[in-house]
Design an enzyme around this catalytic site. Sequence first.
Site, PDB file in Angstrom:
ATOM      1  N   HIS A 261      32.258 -23.645   9.464  1.00 56.86           N
ATOM      2  CA  HIS A 261      32.636 -22.794  10.605  1.00 56.86           C
ATOM      3  C   HIS A 261      34.044 -23.130  11.104  1.00 56.86           C
ATOM      4  O   HIS A 261      34.232 -23.495  12.259  1.00 56.86           O
ATOM      5  CB  HIS A 261      31.603 -22.933  11.729  1.00 56.86           C
ATOM      6  CG  HIS A 261      30.281 -22.326  11.365  1.00 56.86           C
ATOM      7  ND1 HIS A 261      29.221 -23.070  10.913  1.00 56.86           N
ATOM      8  CD2 HIS A 261      29.885 -21.031  11.349  1.00 56.86           C
ATOM      9  CE1 HIS A 261      28.206 -22.259  10.648  1.00 56.86           C
ATOM     10  NE2 HIS A 261      28.581 -21.029  10.904  1.00 56.86           N
ATOM     11  N   ASN A 262      35.020 -22.991  10.218  1.00 55.84           N
ATOM     12  CA  ASN A 262      36.392 -23.385  10.523  1.00 55.84           C
ATOM     13  C   ASN A 262      37.301 -22.143  10.605  1.00 55.84           C
ATOM     14  O   ASN A 262      36.821 -21.013  10.569  1.00 55.84           O
ATOM     15  CB  ASN A 262      36.876 -24.359   9.454  1.00 55.84           C
ATOM     16  CG  ASN A 262      36.597 -23.817   8.059  1.00 55.84           C
ATOM     17  OD1 ASN A 262      36.707 -22.617   7.821  1.00 55.84           O
ATOM     18  ND2 ASN A 262      36.228 -24.689   7.140  1.00 55.84           N
ATOM     19  N   PHE A 263      38.591 -22.392  10.681  1.00 53.84           N
ATOM     20  CA  PHE A 263      39.540 -21.280  10.849  1.00 53.84           C
ATOM     21  C   PHE A 263      39.520 -20.317   9.663  1.00 53.84           C
ATOM     22  O   PHE A 263      39.704 -19.116   9.816  1.00 53.84           O
ATOM     23  CB  PHE A 263      40.954 -21.855  11.073  1.00 53.84           C
ATOM     24  CG  PHE A 263      41.987 -20.811  11.358  1.00 53.84           C
ATOM     25  CD1 PHE A 263      41.866 -19.957  12.453  1.00 53.84           C
ATOM     26  CD2 PHE A 263      43.101 -20.668  10.541  1.00 53.84           C
ATOM     27  CE1 PHE A 263      42.825 -18.982  12.726  1.00 53.84           C
ATOM     28  CE2 PHE A 263      44.069 -19.695  10.811  1.00 53.84           C
ATOM     29  CZ  PHE A 263      43.921 -18.859  11.902  1.00 53.84           C
TER      30      PHE A 263
ATOM     31  N   HIS B 136      36.890 -19.558   7.908  1.00 49.78           N
ATOM     32  CA  HIS B 136      35.721 -18.689   8.085  1.00 49.78           C
ATOM     33  C   HIS B 136      36.051 -17.598   9.109  1.00 49.78           C
ATOM     34  O   HIS B 136      35.722 -16.426   8.904  1.00 49.78           O
ATOM     35  CB  HIS B 136      34.519 -19.517   8.550  1.00 49.78           C
ATOM     36  CG  HIS B 136      33.360 -18.690   9.033  1.00 49.78           C
ATOM     37  ND1 HIS B 136      32.601 -17.895   8.193  1.00 49.78           N
ATOM     38  CD2 HIS B 136      32.852 -18.494  10.283  1.00 49.78           C
ATOM     39  CE1 HIS B 136      31.666 -17.269   8.905  1.00 49.78           C
ATOM     40  NE2 HIS B 136      31.812 -17.604  10.175  1.00 49.78           N
TER      41      HIS B 136
ATOM     42  N   HIS C 212      34.742 -15.376  17.158  1.00 50.33           N
ATOM     43  CA  HIS C 212      33.282 -15.478  17.176  1.00 50.33           C
ATOM     44  C   HIS C 212      32.702 -16.875  16.930  1.00 50.33           C
ATOM     45  O   HIS C 212      31.528 -17.102  17.236  1.00 50.33           O
ATOM     46  CB  HIS C 212      32.665 -14.475  16.178  1.00 50.33           C
ATOM     47  CG  HIS C 212      32.567 -15.021  14.795  1.00 50.33           C
ATOM     48  ND1 HIS C 212      33.644 -15.118  13.967  1.00 50.33           N
ATOM     49  CD2 HIS C 212      31.512 -15.530  14.104  1.00 50.33           C
ATOM     50  CE1 HIS C 212      33.268 -15.652  12.827  1.00 50.33           C
ATOM     51  NE2 HIS C 212      31.977 -15.918  12.881  1.00 50.33           N
ATOM     52  N   ASP C 213      33.477 -17.822  16.385  1.00 53.62           N
ATOM     53  CA  ASP C 213      32.938 -19.178  16.173  1.00 53.62           C
ATOM     54  C   ASP C 213      33.847 -20.242  16.786  1.00 53.62           C
ATOM     55  O   ASP C 213      33.820 -21.408  16.343  1.00 53.62           O
ATOM     56  CB  ASP C 213      32.759 -19.457  14.668  1.00 53.62           C
ATOM     57  CG  ASP C 213      31.389 -19.018  14.163  1.00 53.62           C
ATOM     58  OD1 ASP C 213      30.432 -19.068  14.949  1.00 53.62           O
ATOM     59  OD2 ASP C 213      31.284 -18.626  12.986  1.00 53.62           O
TER      60      ASP C 213
ATOM     61  N   ASP D  13      30.026 -11.382   9.387  1.00 52.11           N
ATOM     62  CA  ASP D  13      29.767 -12.809   9.515  1.00 52.11           C
ATOM     63  C   ASP D  13      29.078 -13.392   8.277  1.00 52.11           C
ATOM     64  O   ASP D  13      29.269 -14.552   7.931  1.00 52.11           O
ATOM     65  CB  ASP D  13      28.900 -13.050  10.769  1.00 52.11           C
ATOM     66  CG  ASP D  13      28.971 -14.491  11.249  1.00 52.11           C
ATOM     67  OD1 ASP D  13      29.849 -15.241  10.775  1.00 52.11           O
ATOM     68  OD2 ASP D  13      28.145 -14.871  12.102  1.00 52.11           O
TER      69      ASP D  13
HETATM   70 ZN   LIG Z   1      30.526 -17.086  11.815  1.00 46.49          ZN
END
Ligand SMILES: [Zn+2]
Length: 504
Positions: free
Chosen positions: A247-249, A251, A287-288, A397
């Site tokens: 869940h990084n940049f 993604h 979103h994350d 997503d």
């Molecule tokens: Zn996500």
Amino acid sequence: MATKIIYFTVNGRPERAELPLDCPAQDLKDLFRSAAEARPHDILKLYNPKGNLINISPRLEPNNPSSCYKLEVVAADCTSVELAVALGLDLSTMEKRLQGLEKKILAQAVETPAVVYEMKKQVDLFREKLESVEHLSWLGLFKELSDGPHKTSPFYHKRPLRKTCDEVKHVRDKFLQMSSLEVSEAVRQYLKTPSFDNWQWEDAEIMVLLQVMYTDLDFIATFNIEPEVLQHFLFEVYRRYNNIPFHNFKHCFCVTQMMYGLIWMTDLKSKIDSIDLLTMLTSAVCHDLDHTGYNNAYQINARTELALRYNDISPLENHHSAVAFEILEKRESNIFRNLTIEQYKRIREGIIKCILATDMTKHNEILSKFKTILPVFDFKNKDHKDVLMMILIKVSDISNEARPMEVAEPWLDCLLQEFYNQGDMEKLEGLPVTPFMDRDKQHIVDPVRKALDYYTEMEKALERDKRNRAQEKATKSKESPPGSQAASDAQTASVQECSKTAAQ
Ligand SMILES: [Zn+2]
């Protein structure tokens, strides 16, 4: 010294490079950069004869003149060249002289920076080790002093893997130097497709691509977004994604890029308002934000700060949305600062809705709502539109599997790594271990890998079958009339071979 020859074209001009087999990656990149007469911050990409982007890496396969690679400057600072031409300056001569000077300075100072760099690396490594030991020593202490399993976990205060100041500064400088680059039309079009390969782009380049999305969807003009505010916003977003496996940049970029592609592919621009498109793209970007690499189940079981703050209700998604508005609260990074109060209210409501929709525990609820409205879907109905926006961010997503294998596969490893980290932490803290996150019980990995192998083999076998059939057709048209028994026998045998290979 063993060498290899690489043939390539740059601006249609054939070039040939001879490299040592162990050529360092940076030297190789510098070589291509000088062949393309590119400036230090221009973005270079290499394409193979099939037109696919490939990495400029020491593992580059040697080739021959008939299978030339194509080197392209995909984003270049045109303004300075035009200005120089207008002023009658010979920029390339000036640049060469500057490069020569730079080399001389570097030659004198070569020892010290390397040592300093090495020392910094050692310190970072030491800090990492210290932090992991700190966790373990706490575990011993906890066992001794704890008054039972109900005590709030000290990981409550655990810092996620934030980016270091040096790293952030380096990427910001690079991005700012690149931000005025003119991105080529070919890349702008490629960016609208689901086959876009994120692995070929560094973080600073990714920020340039995100900037292109806001520009090409006309947001800059429609909502009067100042370029420096957009740059500040994108940089803050980059800064607030942590260095975690999944869940990084990157993604964040992939989800946004898929959303961007879906907007173009479905011609959504002609169906819904710009403000809804701005909501969708910005929701994907945010979103994350500040994801810690541990999912909601962990947050709740470990009674983390987030779970406490949000009463166990979508702790992560609430946090991502809150961080997004923390960034937007600051005037210098508020891309919505020229919107009316009514527009801002609408966009804030939309972003919160979209980000909260990414909590997978809401999946069935959202999906069944969508199925109910689908037969009577109306773009003028706000409720319908809201559900569609939620569905689109959900699709984006989890869209890795819809991408080409070479793009999707590394993401699977990233996801497993993040899952296993959580499984390890759950064991350490005596929390219930999520079954598919237990590295000792690879419940899903084996079936997924087997399925992947199966489909890869199937794809290869079908390719072979297609080739065989084309060959047979060519031979049969000479030997026997089409539709004869011999032709159909050959086809059956070939299909049998195909399914046999796939099943292995
Ligand atoms: Zn996500």
